[in-house]
Design a protein around this motif. Structure first.
Motif, PDB file in Angstrom:
ATOM      1  N   PRO A  38       0.858  -1.130  -0.233  1.00  0.00           N
ATOM      2  CA  PRO A  38       0.077   0.055  -0.101  1.00  0.00           C
ATOM      3  C   PRO A  38       0.763   1.086   0.131  1.00  0.00           C
ATOM      4  O   PRO A  38       1.839   1.425   0.757  1.00  0.00           O
ATOM      5  CB  PRO A  38      -0.908  -0.224   1.316  1.00  0.00           C
ATOM      6  CG  PRO A  38       0.063  -1.126   2.280  1.00  0.00           C
ATOM      7  CD  PRO A  38       0.830  -1.974   1.171  1.00  0.00           C
TER       8      PRO A  38
ATOM      9  N   SER B 276      -2.356   6.026  -1.873  1.00  0.00           N
ATOM     10  CA  SER B 276      -3.401   5.208  -2.553  1.00  0.00           C
ATOM     11  C   SER B 276      -4.902   5.660  -2.165  1.00  0.00           C
ATOM     12  O   SER B 276      -4.938   5.676  -0.824  1.00  0.00           O
ATOM     13  CB  SER B 276      -3.012   3.852  -2.348  1.00  0.00           C
ATOM     14  OG  SER B 276      -1.979   3.401  -2.688  1.00  0.00           O
TER      15      SER B 276
ATOM     16  N   LEU C 298      -8.501   5.272  -1.127  1.00  0.00           N
ATOM     17  CA  LEU C 298      -9.386   4.327  -0.285  1.00  0.00           C
ATOM     18  C   LEU C 298     -10.483   3.635  -1.370  1.00  0.00           C
ATOM     19  O   LEU C 298     -10.710   4.195  -2.125  1.00  0.00           O
ATOM     20  CB  LEU C 298     -10.066   5.149   1.059  1.00  0.00           C
ATOM     21  CG  LEU C 298      -9.165   5.530   2.136  1.00  0.00           C
ATOM     22  CD1 LEU C 298     -10.173   6.095   3.153  1.00  0.00           C
ATOM     23  CD2 LEU C 298      -8.414   4.444   2.610  1.00  0.00           C
TER      24      LEU C 298
ATOM     25  N   TYR D 139     -16.930   3.126  -0.612  1.00  0.00           N
ATOM     26  CA  TYR D 139     -17.476   2.599   0.311  1.00  0.00           C
ATOM     27  C   TYR D 139     -18.873   1.734  -0.059  1.00  0.00           C
ATOM     28  O   TYR D 139     -19.390   1.929  -1.068  1.00  0.00           O
ATOM     29  CB  TYR D 139     -18.192   3.819   1.333  1.00  0.00           C
ATOM     30  CG  TYR D 139     -19.313   3.253   2.065  1.00  0.00           C
ATOM     31  CD1 TYR D 139     -18.685   2.987   3.477  1.00  0.00           C
ATOM     32  CD2 TYR D 139     -20.333   3.041   2.076  1.00  0.00           C
ATOM     33  CE1 TYR D 139     -19.664   2.414   4.473  1.00  0.00           C
ATOM     34  CE2 TYR D 139     -21.508   2.429   3.024  1.00  0.00           C
ATOM     35  CZ  TYR D 139     -20.907   2.237   4.509  1.00  0.00           C
ATOM     36  OH  TYR D 139     -21.646   1.754   5.099  1.00  0.00           O
TER      37      TYR D 139
ATOM     38  N   ARG E 164     -18.348  -3.828   2.709  1.00  0.00           N
ATOM     39  CA  ARG E 164     -17.003  -3.803   3.073  1.00  0.00           C
ATOM     40  C   ARG E 164     -17.017  -3.135   4.662  1.00  0.00           C
ATOM     41  O   ARG E 164     -16.147  -3.400   5.444  1.00  0.00           O
ATOM     42  CB  ARG E 164     -16.308  -2.771   2.082  1.00  0.00           C
ATOM     43  CG  ARG E 164     -14.860  -2.305   2.610  1.00  0.00           C
ATOM     44  CD  ARG E 164     -14.360  -1.592   1.215  1.00  0.00           C
ATOM     45  NE  ARG E 164     -13.967  -2.317   0.330  1.00  0.00           N
ATOM     46  CZ  ARG E 164     -14.438  -2.200  -0.943  1.00  0.00           C
ATOM     47  NH1 ARG E 164     -14.969  -1.013  -1.260  1.00  0.00           N
ATOM     48  NH2 ARG E 164     -14.017  -3.042  -2.002  1.00  0.00           N
ATOM     49  N   HIS E 165     -17.866  -2.383   4.812  1.00  0.00           N
ATOM     50  CA  HIS E 165     -18.060  -1.669   6.170  1.00  0.00           C
ATOM     51  C   HIS E 165     -18.184  -2.619   7.131  1.00  0.00           C
ATOM     52  O   HIS E 165     -17.579  -2.929   8.399  1.00  0.00           O
ATOM     53  CB  HIS E 165     -19.179  -0.676   5.884  1.00  0.00           C
ATOM     54  CG  HIS E 165     -19.209   0.029   7.242  1.00  0.00           C
ATOM     55  ND1 HIS E 165     -20.424   0.972   7.763  1.00  0.00           N
ATOM     56  CD2 HIS E 165     -18.545   0.460   8.417  1.00  0.00           C
ATOM     57  CE1 HIS E 165     -20.231   1.504   8.920  1.00  0.00           C
ATOM     58  NE2 HIS E 165     -18.918   1.140   9.488  1.00  0.00           N
TER      59      HIS E 165
ATOM     60  N   SER F  74     -17.798  10.212   7.921  1.00  0.00           N
ATOM     61  CA  SER F  74     -18.025   9.731   6.729  1.00  0.00           C
ATOM     62  C   SER F  74     -18.817  11.178   5.751  1.00  0.00           C
ATOM     63  O   SER F  74     -18.982  10.969   4.730  1.00  0.00           O
ATOM     64  CB  SER F  74     -18.834   8.583   6.552  1.00  0.00           C
ATOM     65  OG  SER F  74     -19.968   8.925   7.413  1.00  0.00           O
TER      66      SER F  74
END
Length: 104
Positions: free
Chosen positions: A25, A29, A31, A34, A38-39, A70
């Motif tokens: 990583p 990079s 992210l 969302y 995944r959360h 967020s």
């Protein structure tokens, strides 16, 4: 050479090698986007790895924190039952792979 030093040396060498080969990583990079899946997976792994109780996701302050970072006021945290089920599904999915990996 102490075990602690050997582990540190190993990790530093591995990181250096990865960096030279362009693997790993990058701090720059982006992210991944969302997704609810995944959360939920991140929550399940985090709580399991840190041995945190599943009901901690229902803490109102935790929800406020997530919505703040967020900038999504409609973001909702999963229930403790959902987290428990997600952890169980992750375990069931990875257990055979881990068993095969560690077989001699």
């Amino acid at each position: 050479l102490k075990l602690k030093d050997g582990t540190t040396n190993f990790l530093n060498t591995a990181r250096s090698c990865d960096q030279q080969r362009g693997i790993g990583p990058s701090p720059l990079s982006p992210l991944p986007p969302y997704t609810e899946a995944r959360h939920r997976a991140l929550i399940a792994v985090h709580l399991s790895a840190r041995k945190r109780p599943f009901h901690s996701v229902e803490d109102p302050e935790y929800g406020k924190e997530l919505r703040l970072v967020s900038q999504n006021r409609s973001l909702r945290t999963p229930s403790q039952e959902t987290v428990r089920d997600d952890v169980e599904r992750l375990y069931e999915g990875f257990a055979p792979r881990l068993t095969a990996y560690f077989e001699v």
